[in-house]
Design an enzyme around this catalytic site. Structure first.
Site, PDB file in Angstrom:
ATOM      1  N   ASN A 221     -15.762 -30.996 -10.286  1.00  0.00           N
ATOM      2  CA  ASN A 221     -14.473 -30.246 -10.063  1.00  0.00           C
ATOM      3  C   ASN A 221     -13.427 -30.056 -11.128  1.00  0.00           C
ATOM      4  OD1 ASN A 221     -12.765 -32.578 -10.190  1.00  0.00           O
ATOM      5  ND2 ASN A 221     -13.484 -33.222  -8.005  1.00  0.00           N
ATOM      6  N   GLU A 224     -11.995 -33.204 -12.709  1.00  0.00           N
ATOM      7  CA  GLU A 224     -12.667 -34.222 -13.257  1.00  0.00           C
ATOM      8  C   GLU A 224     -13.233 -33.314 -14.778  1.00  0.00           C
ATOM      9  OE1 GLU A 224     -15.471 -35.647  -9.505  1.00  0.00           O
ATOM     10  OE2 GLU A 224     -15.910 -33.964 -10.572  1.00  0.00           O
ATOM     11  N   ASP A 293     -19.738 -33.093  -2.029  1.00  0.00           N
ATOM     12  CA  ASP A 293     -21.032 -33.387  -1.623  1.00  0.00           C
ATOM     13  C   ASP A 293     -21.726 -32.446  -0.934  1.00  0.00           C
ATOM     14  OD1 ASP A 293     -20.118 -36.000  -2.334  1.00  0.00           O
ATOM     15  OD2 ASP A 293     -19.301 -36.486  -0.568  1.00  0.00           O
TER      16      ASP A 293
END
Length: 346
Positions: A221, A224, A293
């Protein structure tokens, strides 16, 4: 700088629907950190006289697989056949999360070391009788794996066996120390695709993406990416472009897909123009818990079913846009994904 373009939402809807149909039965080895997501619900009673805090009347507790467990749950919900490889403790949290997972996930590859404590995130949510519950506080019970050499050998053996019989490998590294580049490299060597075809290997690593090389795709993302590269992306397309290209170079991945929350996704491939996907649905996000996820599970299935990076990312963008409208750690079903594709094409 390579030019960017917007992928039109109506392109290839029939192709995307066929890919969703092909999710059925795709075997995905899901290796990584299984986390317990615990939700404790209560109704607000009053403000405490002991401290300026709310007193809640307890209502219920819900245990949901998080981390790699949630990725496996999403694979199952979309029609795939997940095989989970990881570790949980012999504690109550480990027992309960396995009980939930084994309803739809093959957990024969989940190892239970003696001194391992199952990582857990407990969220306490409160609200009135007729109002939505809001998160009040989150309590994390992290773990530093006390895995002996024999434990790691057992996990490696489970992973190798699963890789040998699966169509794709999904790696979910939440930073507990369980997942290592060596383990992933060992598993990749066990894949045997027909001819020159190699099954896709995707990774979502919260803190250590740059330690992995040669993956099929990575799905960090934006936060990150900023942390990894020491940059601030925000609304600056030049910073985003430079960051995506830098990650491609340093990871040698086939594709980098950066999820950007309400800004959608950006897809980077070597020697190709960057593709930007706007968020699907409303940008009024309800809950981002576990959305990454869902994204990587959808992409893994789509690539294993024969989709291109753009097709896989489009389906993942639909799935991500749907799941953030659900509260808590949630999954998306194949029918929901089909309806999203159809509604966007109409």
């Amino acid at each position: 700088m390579r030019p960017a373009f917007m992928l039109q939402p109506t392109d290839g809807a029939g192709r995307l629907l066929r890919l969703i149909d092909d999710f059925e039965g795709v075997r995905v080895a899901v290796f990584g950190d299984i986390i317990v997501d615990e939700f404790i619900y209560g109704e607000i009673a009053r403000v405490s006289r002991e401290a300026p805090v709310l007193i809640l009347n307890y209502d219920s507790t819900e245990i949901v697989p998080g981390g790699a467990g949630n990725a496996a749950s999403n694979v199952a919900a979309l029609g795939g056949s997940p095989v989970s490889i990881g570790a949980v403790g012999r504690d109550e949290s480990g027992r309960r999360v396995l009980q939930v997972m084994r309803r739809h996930v093959d957990v024969t590859g989940v190892f239970r070391p003696r001194r391992y404590r199952t990582p857990a995130k407990t969220r306490i949510l409160a609200g009135g009788v007729h109002s939505a519950k809001q998160q009040v506080v989150r309590i994390d019970r992290a773990t530093c794996p006390t895995l002996e050499a024999a434990d790691r050998r057992a996990i490696q053996a489970h992973l190798a066996r699963a890789a040998a019989r699966c169509d794709a490998l999904l790696v979910s590294d939440y930073g507990t120390g369980l997942v290592t580049p060596d383990l992933v490299r060992h598993a990749r060597r066990r894949f045997h695709g027909p001819g020159t075809h190699q099954p896709p290997v995707l990774i979502d690593s919260r803190y250590a993406l740059l330690r992995y090389r040669g993956m099929t795709a990575c799905t960090p993302n934006e936060s990150e990416v900023e942390h990894l590269l020491g940059v601030r992306v925000g609304d600056d397309p030049r910073v985003l472009e430079k960051a995506g290209r830098e990650l491609l170079k340093r990871t040698r991945a086939g594709a980098i897909v950066i999820t950007r929350g309400s800004r959608g996704m950006a897809i980077f491939q070597p020697s190709r123009a960057t593709v930007h996907l706007p968020i699907f649905g409303s940008d009024q996000i309800a809950d981002v818990t576990g959305a990454g996820d869902t994204v990587i599970a959808t992409m893994t299935l789509a690539l294993a079913a024969g989709g291109t990076f753009e097709e896989a990312a489009r389906l993942a963008n639909y799935a991500g846009g749907l799941v953030v409208m659900k509260r808590g750690t949630a999954t998306i079903g194949a029918d929901e994904l089909r309806n999203a594709v159809l509604s966007d094409a109409s």
